[in-house]
Design a protein around this motif. Sequence first.
Motif, PDB file in Angstrom:
ATOM      1  N   MET A  14       0.916  -1.182  -0.053  1.00 28.08           N
ATOM      2  CA  MET A  14       0.155  -0.082  -0.056  1.00 28.08           C
ATOM      3  C   MET A  14       0.845   1.143  -0.172  1.00 28.08           C
ATOM      4  N   TYR A  15       0.671   1.899  -0.955  1.00 26.59           N
ATOM      5  CA  TYR A  15       1.331   3.320  -1.084  1.00 26.59           C
ATOM      6  C   TYR A  15       0.479   4.442  -1.312  1.00 26.59           C
ATOM      7  N   HIS A  16       0.730   5.453  -1.007  1.00 22.29           N
ATOM      8  CA  HIS A  16       0.126   6.851  -1.271  1.00 22.29           C
ATOM      9  C   HIS A  16       0.642   7.849  -2.312  1.00 22.29           C
ATOM     10  N   SER A  17       1.160   8.524  -1.747  1.00 22.36           N
ATOM     11  CA  SER A  17       2.020   9.780  -2.486  1.00 22.36           C
ATOM     12  C   SER A  17       3.317   9.578  -2.823  1.00 22.36           C
ATOM     13  N   SER A  19       6.654  11.443  -3.701  1.00 27.02           N
ATOM     14  CA  SER A  19       7.351  12.833  -3.997  1.00 27.02           C
ATOM     15  C   SER A  19       8.344  13.106  -3.047  1.00 27.02           C
ATOM     16  N   ASP A  20       9.082  14.263  -3.236  1.00 29.67           N
ATOM     17  CA  ASP A  20      10.061  14.743  -2.283  1.00 29.67           C
ATOM     18  C   ASP A  20       9.512  15.829  -1.619  1.00 29.67           C
ATOM     19  N   CYS A  21       9.062  15.236  -0.350  1.00 24.34           N
ATOM     20  CA  CYS A  21       8.217  16.180   0.757  1.00 24.34           C
ATOM     21  C   CYS A  21       8.735  16.072   1.978  1.00 24.34           C
ATOM     22  N   ASP A  22       9.004  17.084   2.665  1.00 20.85           N
ATOM     23  CA  ASP A  22       9.736  17.113   3.954  1.00 20.85           C
ATOM     24  C   ASP A  22       8.489  16.891   5.113  1.00 20.85           C
ATOM     25  N   GLU A  23       7.308  17.675   4.922  1.00 23.66           N
ATOM     26  CA  GLU A  23       6.207  17.134   5.764  1.00 23.66           C
ATOM     27  C   GLU A  23       5.471  16.012   5.192  1.00 23.66           C
ATOM     28  N   ASP A  24       5.368  15.221   6.371  1.00 28.40           N
ATOM     29  CA  ASP A  24       4.544  13.846   6.151  1.00 28.40           C
ATOM     30  C   ASP A  24       4.111  13.237   7.563  1.00 28.40           C
ATOM     31  N   PRO A  25       3.135  14.111   8.047  1.00 27.33           N
ATOM     32  CA  PRO A  25       2.647  13.821   9.315  1.00 27.33           C
ATOM     33  C   PRO A  25       2.065  12.347   9.327  1.00 27.33           C
ATOM     34  N   TYR A  26       1.254  12.048   8.300  1.00 25.98           N
ATOM     35  CA  TYR A  26       0.424  10.778   8.076  1.00 25.98           C
ATOM     36  C   TYR A  26       1.479   9.698   7.636  1.00 25.98           C
ATOM     37  N   ASP A  73      -3.214   4.860  -3.119  1.00 23.02           N
ATOM     38  CA  ASP A  73      -4.329   5.319  -2.496  1.00 23.02           C
ATOM     39  C   ASP A  73      -4.423   6.638  -2.828  1.00 23.02           C
ATOM     40  N   ASP A  74      -5.660   7.192  -2.805  1.00 26.96           N
ATOM     41  CA  ASP A  74      -6.018   8.751  -2.873  1.00 26.96           C
ATOM     42  C   ASP A  74      -5.907   9.462  -4.349  1.00 26.96           C
ATOM     43  N   GLY A  75      -5.279   8.774  -5.252  1.00 29.53           N
ATOM     44  CA  GLY A  75      -5.177   9.356  -6.539  1.00 29.53           C
ATOM     45  C   GLY A  75      -4.394  10.749  -6.526  1.00 29.53           C
ATOM     46  N   TYR A  76      -3.346  10.743  -6.072  1.00 28.37           N
ATOM     47  CA  TYR A  76      -2.450  11.832  -5.964  1.00 28.37           C
ATOM     48  C   TYR A  76      -1.843  12.128  -7.307  1.00 28.37           C
ATOM     49  N   ALA A  77      -1.972  13.402  -7.608  1.00 29.00           N
ATOM     50  CA  ALA A  77      -1.223  13.661  -9.133  1.00 29.00           C
ATOM     51  C   ALA A  77       0.211  13.199  -9.407  1.00 29.00           C
ATOM     52  N   ASP A  78       0.933  13.079  -8.380  1.00 24.11           N
ATOM     53  CA  ASP A  78       2.033  12.718  -8.516  1.00 24.11           C
ATOM     54  C   ASP A  78       2.361  11.247  -8.870  1.00 24.11           C
ATOM     55  N   ASN A 107      -6.003  16.795  -0.920  1.00 17.97           N
ATOM     56  CA  ASN A 107      -6.277  16.092   0.395  1.00 17.97           C
ATOM     57  C   ASN A 107      -6.844  16.652   1.458  1.00 17.97           C
ATOM     58  N   ALA A 108      -7.918  17.361   1.260  1.00 15.56           N
ATOM     59  CA  ALA A 108      -8.706  18.149   2.415  1.00 15.56           C
ATOM     60  C   ALA A 108      -8.961  17.469   3.626  1.00 15.56           C
ATOM     61  N   TRP A 109      -8.948  16.113   3.553  1.00 18.34           N
ATOM     62  CA  TRP A 109      -9.314  15.007   4.637  1.00 18.34           C
ATOM     63  C   TRP A 109      -8.305  15.200   5.476  1.00 18.34           C
ATOM     64  N   ASP A 110      -6.802  15.378   5.304  1.00 20.40           N
ATOM     65  CA  ASP A 110      -5.822  15.318   5.878  1.00 20.40           C
ATOM     66  C   ASP A 110      -5.673  16.800   6.679  1.00 20.40           C
ATOM     67  N   ALA A 111      -6.021  16.808   8.150  1.00 18.26           N
ATOM     68  CA  ALA A 111      -6.152  17.820   8.680  1.00 18.26           C
ATOM     69  C   ALA A 111      -4.724  18.716   8.804  1.00 18.26           C
ATOM     70  N   GLU A 112      -3.740  18.050   9.182  1.00 22.11           N
ATOM     71  CA  GLU A 112      -2.678  18.455   9.266  1.00 22.11           C
ATOM     72  C   GLU A 112      -1.850  18.732   8.035  1.00 22.11           C
ATOM     73  N   GLY A 113      -2.366  18.408   6.808  1.00 24.14           N
ATOM     74  CA  GLY A 113      -1.498  18.690   5.568  1.00 24.14           C
ATOM     75  C   GLY A 113      -0.486  17.972   5.481  1.00 24.14           C
ATOM     76  N   PRO A 114       0.621  18.222   4.544  1.00 22.98           N
ATOM     77  CA  PRO A 114       0.500  19.273   3.621  1.00 22.98           C
ATOM     78  C   PRO A 114      -0.602  19.019   2.664  1.00 22.98           C
ATOM     79  N   ARG A 115      -1.138  19.930   2.030  1.00 23.22           N
ATOM     80  CA  ARG A 115      -1.898  20.024   0.853  1.00 23.22           C
ATOM     81  C   ARG A 115      -1.184  19.553  -0.581  1.00 23.22           C
ATOM     82  N   LYS A 116      -1.937  18.468  -0.974  1.00 21.06           N
ATOM     83  CA  LYS A 116      -1.108  17.788  -2.242  1.00 21.06           C
ATOM     84  C   LYS A 116      -2.190  17.820  -3.480  1.00 21.06           C
ATOM     85  N   PRO A 117      -2.224  18.035  -4.524  1.00 19.07           N
ATOM     86  CA  PRO A 117      -3.095  18.212  -5.478  1.00 19.07           C
ATOM     87  C   PRO A 117      -3.521  16.764  -5.875  1.00 19.07           C
ATOM     88  N   LEU A 118      -4.817  16.480  -6.307  1.00 19.56           N
ATOM     89  CA  LEU A 118      -5.160  14.937  -6.838  1.00 19.56           C
ATOM     90  C   LEU A 118      -5.391  15.262  -8.407  1.00 19.56           C
TER      91      LEU A 118
END
Length: 254
Positions: A14-17, A19-26, A73-78, A107-118
């Motif tokens: 199971m993967y999701h996004s 990308s190279d992203c510094d913030e990944d609280p989930y 999961d989630d259908g991220y644009a990346d 991903n508006a359902w992730d309260a802590e973000g970061p926001r990522k385009p779908l």
Amino acid sequence: MSADTGARAPWVLMYHSVSDCDEDPYRVTVPPARLERQLRWLRERGLTGVSVGRLLRARACGRGRGLVGLTFDDGYADFLTDALPLLRRHECTATAFVLPGRLGGDNAWDAEGPRKPLLDAEGVRAVAAAGMELGSHGLVHTDLTEADDVTLERETAHSRSLLAELTGTAPDGFCYPYGTLDARAVEAVRAAGYAYACAIDPGPLTGVHALPRVHVGSRDTSARLYLKKVLHPLRRRPLPAQGAEAPSPSGARR
């Protein structure tokens, strides 16, 4: 029942996004370089990543040995920009579970973000055209265990209809948002016409409409992947006898 379709649950990652992203609280982001190392690790061990639909059909025919399910999961644009090129490089396919009610959103359902385009509608069609399997992740990422009857129908049956209109093919697979499910949600998914559904650890509900999966994150080295592979059949319930049979696909055989 063939050796490949025994009671042991298939190994589905199971993967999701990606990308190279510094913030990944989930813990839902894997850098492209890490994904490439993970795919290379699979291939070096004679394992090939495939869509869940293909994996289930191969197991039913006794040809599942060496196949690993890959899901995003989630259908991220990346998925289109970062994951797809790597999947092609390593001759893999995958199942992308998208949200037809949030096309082009985030991903508006992730309260802590970061926001990522779908993925938008064009992106979803591009994923299908690239030979990947598309599945529904619900309409807008709603916990089905808390949904009323109208919402449950929209998240399951209506989301499937929207994807059929968008791509010309009704999806065979569903993925439970947040990995949460109960008997009512499983029955709604089955009634909506899905051939299979993915969860995380569905416990006693394990079956073809509640397949267990293994979370893969940015910290998963070769050693961690090996341990997850070894522990998977020990930590997940086996499929019931009827769940070992292949679903009858309604769409493209990716």
